[in-house]
Each structure stands twice: as C-alpha cells, then as structure tokens.
Design a protein around this motif. Structure first.
Motif, mmCIF file in Angstrom:
data_model
loop_
_atom_site.group_PDB
_atom_site.id
_atom_site.type_symbol
_atom_site.label_atom_id
_atom_site.label_comp_id
_atom_site.label_asym_id
_atom_site.label_seq_id
_atom_site.Cartn_x
_atom_site.Cartn_y
_atom_site.Cartn_z
ATOM 1 N N ILE A 180 0.874 -1.173 0.000
ATOM 2 C CA ILE A 180 0.000 0.000 0.000
ATOM 3 C C ILE A 180 0.909 1.219 0.000
ATOM 4 C CG2 ILE A 180 -1.804 1.274 1.216
ATOM 5 C CD1 ILE A 180 -2.729 -1.441 0.238
ATOM 6 N N ALA A 181 1.004 1.884 -1.129
ATOM 7 C CA ALA A 181 1.841 3.081 -1.275
ATOM 8 C C ALA A 181 0.918 4.261 -1.540
ATOM 9 C CB ALA A 181 2.835 2.905 -2.417
ATOM 10 N N ALA A 182 0.933 5.249 -0.635
ATOM 11 C CA ALA A 182 -0.060 6.314 -0.716
ATOM 12 C C ALA A 182 0.557 7.691 -0.512
ATOM 13 C CB ALA A 182 -1.146 6.082 0.327
ATOM 14 N N ARG A 183 -0.034 8.656 -1.174
ATOM 15 C CA ARG A 183 0.261 10.062 -0.902
ATOM 16 C C ARG A 183 -0.881 10.571 -0.025
ATOM 17 N NH1 ARG A 183 -0.159 15.234 -4.988
ATOM 18 N NH2 ARG A 183 0.867 16.772 -3.624
ATOM 19 N N THR A 184 -0.583 10.804 1.245
ATOM 20 C CA THR A 184 -1.629 11.137 2.206
ATOM 21 C C THR A 184 -1.712 12.628 2.501
ATOM 22 O OG1 THR A 184 -0.084 10.649 4.006
ATOM 23 C CG2 THR A 184 -1.556 8.868 3.295
ATOM 24 N N GLY A 185 -0.787 13.400 1.972
ATOM 25 C CA GLY A 185 -0.781 14.852 2.128
ATOM 26 C C GLY A 185 0.019 15.466 1.008
ATOM 27 N N GLY A 186 0.164 16.799 1.029
ATOM 28 C CA GLY A 186 0.884 17.461 -0.054
ATOM 29 C C GLY A 186 2.285 16.925 -0.252
ATOM 30 N N ASP A 187 3.027 16.755 0.855
ATOM 31 C CA ASP A 187 4.405 16.266 0.767
ATOM 32 C C ASP A 187 4.611 15.020 1.624
ATOM 33 O OD1 ASP A 187 4.141 17.419 3.245
ATOM 34 O OD2 ASP A 187 5.825 18.807 3.050
ATOM 35 N N GLU A 188 3.531 14.343 1.989
ATOM 36 C CA GLU A 188 3.607 13.192 2.887
ATOM 37 C C GLU A 188 3.142 11.907 2.205
ATOM 38 O OE1 GLU A 188 2.868 15.648 7.060
ATOM 39 O OE2 GLU A 188 1.253 14.427 6.216
ATOM 40 N N PHE A 189 3.869 10.835 2.499
ATOM 41 C CA PHE A 189 3.596 9.543 1.878
ATOM 42 C C PHE A 189 3.694 8.451 2.941
ATOM 43 C CE2 PHE A 189 5.509 12.493 -1.026
ATOM 44 C CZ PHE A 189 4.845 12.328 -2.235
ATOM 45 N N ILE A 190 2.911 7.399 2.762
ATOM 46 C CA ILE A 190 2.959 6.252 3.670
ATOM 47 C C ILE A 190 3.080 4.972 2.855
ATOM 48 C CG2 ILE A 190 1.663 4.873 5.365
ATOM 49 C CD1 ILE A 190 0.394 7.428 6.373
ATOM 50 N N VAL A 191 3.898 4.045 3.349
ATOM 51 C CA VAL A 191 4.050 2.731 2.730
ATOM 52 C C VAL A 191 3.752 1.657 3.765
ATOM 53 C CG1 VAL A 191 5.633 1.085 1.644
ATOM 54 C CG2 VAL A 191 5.796 3.520 1.088
ATOM 55 N N LEU A 192 2.942 0.681 3.388
ATOM 56 C CA LEU A 192 2.740 -0.534 4.173
ATOM 57 C C LEU A 192 3.120 -1.708 3.293
ATOM 58 C CD1 LEU A 192 -0.839 0.074 5.673
ATOM 59 C CD2 LEU A 192 1.354 0.774 6.645
ATOM 60 N N GLU A 193 4.027 -2.549 3.773
ATOM 61 C CA GLU A 193 4.376 -3.746 3.021
ATOM 62 C C GLU A 193 4.948 -4.807 3.957
ATOM 63 O OE1 GLU A 193 7.277 -2.566 0.036
ATOM 64 O OE2 GLU A 193 8.894 -3.360 1.262
ATOM 65 N N GLY A 194 4.986 -6.025 3.475
ATOM 66 C CA GLY A 194 5.532 -7.107 4.271
ATOM 67 C C GLY A 194 7.004 -6.866 4.563
ATOM 68 N N ALA A 195 7.411 -7.198 5.784
ATOM 69 C CA ALA A 195 8.805 -6.998 6.192
ATOM 70 C C ALA A 195 9.457 -8.340 6.463
ATOM 71 C CB ALA A 195 8.871 -6.118 7.436
ATOM 72 N N LYS A 196 10.566 -8.598 5.798
ATOM 73 C CA LYS A 196 11.290 -9.851 6.031
ATOM 74 C C LYS A 196 11.983 -9.833 7.390
ATOM 75 C CE LYS A 196 12.177 -10.676 1.106
ATOM 76 N NZ LYS A 196 11.559 -9.421 0.611
ATOM 77 N N ASP A 197 12.566 -8.677 7.751
ATOM 78 C CA ASP A 197 13.283 -8.545 9.012
ATOM 79 C C ASP A 197 13.421 -7.057 9.337
ATOM 80 O OD1 ASP A 197 15.400 -7.550 7.380
ATOM 81 O OD2 ASP A 197 16.117 -9.593 7.070
ATOM 82 N N GLU A 198 14.189 -6.765 10.390
ATOM 83 C CA GLU A 198 14.349 -5.383 10.840
ATOM 84 C C GLU A 198 15.106 -4.518 9.838
ATOM 85 O OE1 GLU A 198 12.763 -4.470 13.329
ATOM 86 O OE2 GLU A 198 12.269 -6.390 14.241
ATOM 87 N N GLU A 199 15.850 -5.157 8.956
ATOM 88 C CA GLU A 199 16.642 -4.423 7.980
ATOM 89 C C GLU A 199 15.804 -3.896 6.826
ATOM 90 O OE1 GLU A 199 20.367 -2.876 6.652
ATOM 91 O OE2 GLU A 199 19.698 -3.704 8.572
#
Length: 208
Positions: free
Chosen positions: A90-109
C-alpha cells in the motif's frame, strides 16, 4: 454493454482512491485499504513495515522554482516508491508532501534497505535532471510484529516521529536549528501530531 459499464465503474473507482498527480493511492484510498491490509497481514502472522516519508523542502521548491518543479519532485518520490516497494504494498500520498508505505517486512533491515533505495533513486534523478535544488526525503519506519496489540495508527505515528527525528537532526547538522535539543523539539512536534511520544504504546514497536 455490461463489460463496458464494469470498465467505466473501475475507472471511476480508481479516480476515487488514486492521487491524480502521482498515481499512488490518495488519503481516501489509504483509509479504505490500509486497515484491511494490516489485519490480513496480522492474521497471516507476517511482520508489516510501516514507513512515513516526507518530501524535503517542498514549499521552498514551489516558492523558489515554481510549482512545476514541486510537482516533479512529488512525482519523483512516487516513482521511487513504485519502483522499489513490493507489488502488493500500500503506497499512498496522504498529504501534499507526505507519503505512507505498508508492506511485508522480512526482518528489521527491511526499512533501512527500502529507505536507502528511495534516497538513491532520488539522487539519481537529481543528477540526471540537473535539478537546481536538492531532491531528498526524510523517512521514518517501524516494523509491526505479529502478536503485538498496537493498532495501525500507533505504528504510523511512531514512524512519523522517527521521520521528524531525522528531519530535525538534518536541520541541526546544517545549523538551521542550532542549539535546540532534538528531544524537546521532537516532543513539541509529537504533541502537534496527536501526542505520539514514547509513553508506552510504542515500547514494543521497533524503530528502523
């Protein structure tokens, strides 16, 4: 006729949830999809990377070079996100200069790797286009682990706070905020975005 109607409905649906400048999900699309995505990942017991991205100096770019350059900077971040995020993220532009990404994470890196890829892509674009300004982004990321009880919004706020940490550090390093303690300014900013400071709800949330 039925197929044409379905096609038109899909177009209208995309217009409803997509940002017209970048093609990313807009705030409405993010709100519509993020909770269900997060819930499904939790049910699958998969870690979720939550990333908050802020385009650096957008107002300065708009005011100094014009909104065409500002739009180009916005689109450049979107392209970097689309290139390096997972296909089902889920890659979104939530404001004029703000973005959020949600994705699966393999590890802390995972967050560090993705953030570096986005920054590298922006640097390549800046050099290739010989832009008259630095094209950069401040990025904060956390990993939501299976079994943790925090809601998605708490992770987003934590990622936003980490993004502010990075931005403040960069400003202080450049002498823009010389003498102002990071923690005090971070606390003030935290209050402004909803009191999201380290008061327990983030104790099990891992910073990237």
């Amino acid at each position: 006729k039925k197929e044409k109607l379905e096609h038109m409905n899909q177009i209208l649906s995309d217009l409803y949830v997509r940002d017209s400048v970048t093609g990313l999900y807009n705030r409405m699309g993010y709100q519509k999809l993020s909770i269900s995505y997060f819930t499904i990942m939790r049910e699958k017991k998969m870690p979720v990377l939550v990333m908050f991205i802020d385009l650096d100096r957008l107002k300065y770019i708009n005011d100094t070079f014009g909104h065409e350059y500002g739009d180009f900077a916005i689109v450049s971040i979107a392209k970097a996100m689309l290139k390096h995020c997972d296909a089902d993220a889920i890659a979104a532009r939530t404001g004029g200069d703000e973005f959020i990404v949600l994705e699966g994470a393999k590890d802390e890196e995972s967050g560090r790797v993705l953030a570096q890829k986005i920054r590298t892509e922006l640097s390549k674009t800046q050099r290739a286009m010989q832009l008259p300004f630095d094209l950069g982004a401040s990025i904060g990321a956390v990993v939501a682990h299976p079994g943790e009880e925090n809601v998605l919004e708490s992770y987003v706020k934590r990622a936003e706070m980490l993004m502010y940490d990075e931005k403040i550090f960069a400003w202080q390093t450049a002498g823009i905020w010389q003498g102002i303690p990071v923690e005090s300014e971070r606390y003030r900013m935290g209050n402004e975005i909803g009191g999201a400071c380290d008061h327990g709800i983030f104790l099990r949330c891992t910073g990237i």
